[in-house]
Design a protein around this motif. Structure first.
Motif, PDB file in Angstrom:
ATOM      1  N   ARG A 234     -11.501 -20.430   0.938  1.00 38.31           N
ATOM      2  CA  ARG A 234     -11.667 -20.905   2.405  1.00 38.31           C
ATOM      3  C   ARG A 234     -11.631 -19.631   3.469  1.00 38.31           C
ATOM      4  O   ARG A 234     -12.100 -19.571   4.236  1.00 38.31           O
ATOM      5  CB  ARG A 234     -10.601 -21.809   2.953  1.00 38.31           C
ATOM      6  N   LEU A 237     -14.501 -18.061   5.160  1.00 31.72           N
ATOM      7  CA  LEU A 237     -14.961 -18.580   6.296  1.00 31.72           C
ATOM      8  C   LEU A 237     -14.715 -17.806   7.592  1.00 31.72           C
ATOM      9  O   LEU A 237     -15.038 -17.907   8.629  1.00 31.72           O
ATOM     10  CB  LEU A 237     -14.419 -19.844   6.848  1.00 31.72           C
ATOM     11  N   ASN A 238     -13.689 -16.639   7.205  1.00 26.87           N
ATOM     12  CA  ASN A 238     -13.181 -15.780   8.214  1.00 26.87           C
ATOM     13  C   ASN A 238     -13.992 -14.347   8.409  1.00 26.87           C
ATOM     14  O   ASN A 238     -13.888 -13.447   8.915  1.00 26.87           O
ATOM     15  CB  ASN A 238     -11.840 -15.267   7.723  1.00 26.87           C
TER      16      ASN A 238
HETATM   17  N1  GLY Z   1     -12.218 -21.748  10.893  1.00 30.04           N
HETATM   18  C1  GLY Z   1     -11.905 -21.400   9.745  1.00 30.04           C
HETATM   19  C2  GLY Z   1     -11.331 -22.395   8.889  1.00 30.04           C
HETATM   20  O1  GLY Z   1     -11.290 -23.580   9.329  1.00 30.04           O
HETATM   21  O2  GLY Z   1     -10.727 -22.121   8.002  1.00 30.04           O
END
Ligand code: GLY
Length: 354
Positions: A234, A237-238
């Motif tokens: 995840r 996403l950063n």
């Molecule tokens: N906005 C990045 C996440 O939700 O992990």
């Protein structure tokens, strides 16, 4: 109507279509029994959609109770959180009732956090009205408030029961807010989907966003399914966010989040190629795409200012920070960097001598 299913500790659906706010009550009734629904909304969004949402909830048999908070990031505080919690208690909400977050990322994050901790969690539903909320913050269960020391420093993972995304709400967004959301969309293209990147590079149209929103939400759902608690995958996403948050911080939070991410992605693309972390130079294509989306790429701050600000980031762990490095358009990887290397890396990304 397009529907994306998010499989996390709670499985839920994200419905995407123009006009869904008028039908939200019926959609919510498919996943939650009739109950009291505390609608948290900011003053600007309330004027546009508050009555429509409350009417739809009422028609579907819910009892809406509306709480209006002031708009803007300055509302995302412990004080507002306390006011929302008191509102829920004063209206006698129980665990079988519901919080409805109507608006952009600020309202979604704070109302979601209130739902996460009120009675140690009651159900909530997200009704995003900005592009950023539609494709990012309403999905995946990150909820938070800001502290004086920084953004999103207190929060909880708590997945919503449903997300209802009315893409017609994007029509009323000021241009700057639409562009702001495009930065997160471009980010999905950069980390996972070259075709999506090309769609943004060709220029997207706010009245024709259903497919794009669904593609972005599907990418986010895939990362959340793999790594709900943000321990590994995840974190991709950063991409662009460490420098992006630093830009926001250096500007005293006057630079919008997406603009910071746009600059952050540019810095990372340049740095990755200049330092040999990436064999492909993604910067020219990214610059074209940012231009098509009316997003900035140049940074008014020095590497030393940005590195100082980035060290406050919550992505830092001790003496290391996880950075997301582009390998090519559509593929990124996580790179753990000692914090003492950060300024040199940012300097390379700014084109400063290093
Ligand atoms: N906005 C990045 C996440 O939700 O992990």
């Amino acid at each position: 109507m397009k529907t994306v299913t998010v499989q996390a500790s709670r499985t839920y659906e994200v419905h995407i279509e123009r006009g869904l706010l008028s039908k939200c009550g019926g959609l919510i009734a498919q996943v939650r029994p009739r109950c009291t629904a505390a609608v948290v909304v900011d003053d600007a969004v309330d004027k546009l959609y508050g009555a429509r949402v409350c009417a739809s909830l009422e028609n579907a048999g819910f009892s809406p109770k509306k709480m209006v908070v002031p708009h803007g990031e300055q509302s995302k505080t412990l004080n507002t959180l306390g006011a929302i919690l008191n509102f829920l208690a004063e209206n006698g909400l129980t665990k079988s009732d519901l919080v409805v977050a109507l608006g952009g990322g600020v309202v979604g994050d704070i109302a979601g956090f209130a739902a996460a901790i009120y009675l140690r969690e009651i159900p909530f539903v997200q009704l995003p009205t900005t592009l950023t909320a539609a494709i990012d913050s309403s999905v995946g269960g990150k909820t938070a408030v800001d502290l004086p020391a920084g953004k999103n420093l207190a929060g909880a993972f708590c997945q919503p029961s449903l997300v209802v995304c009315d893409t017609a709400a994007l029509d009323s967004l000021p241009d700057r807010y639409f562009a702001d959301g495009c930065a997160e969309g471009l980010k999905y293209g950069m980390i996972a989907d070259p075709a999506l990147f090309e769609a943004f590079r060709a220029g997207v149209h706010r009245r024709d966003m259903d497919d794009i929103v669904a593609q972005c939400v599907q990418i986010k759902a895939d990362f959340v399914r793999q790594d709900e608690r943000d321990q590994g995958a995840r974190q991709l996403l950063n991409f662009g966010h460490t420098v992006g948050h630093a830009v926001e911080r250096c500007s005293g939070y006057t630079t919008p989040h997406g603009y910071g991410v746009a600059i952050g992605m540019t810095v990372m693309c340049r740095a990755a190629y200049a330092l040999g972390l990436s064999r492909v130079n993604c910067t020219p294509a990214l610059l074209e795409a940012l231009d098509a989306c009316h997003l900035p790429s140049s940074c008014p701050y020095s590497a030393s200012q940005l590195a100082q600000a980035a060290l406050q980031d919550k992505k830092r762990r001790g003496d290391e920070i996880a950075l997301i490095v582009p390998e090519e358009i559509g593929r990124c990887r996580r790179e753990i960097v000692p914090v003492n290397q950060l300024e040199r890396l940012i300097a390379a990304g700014l084109g400063e001598d290093h």
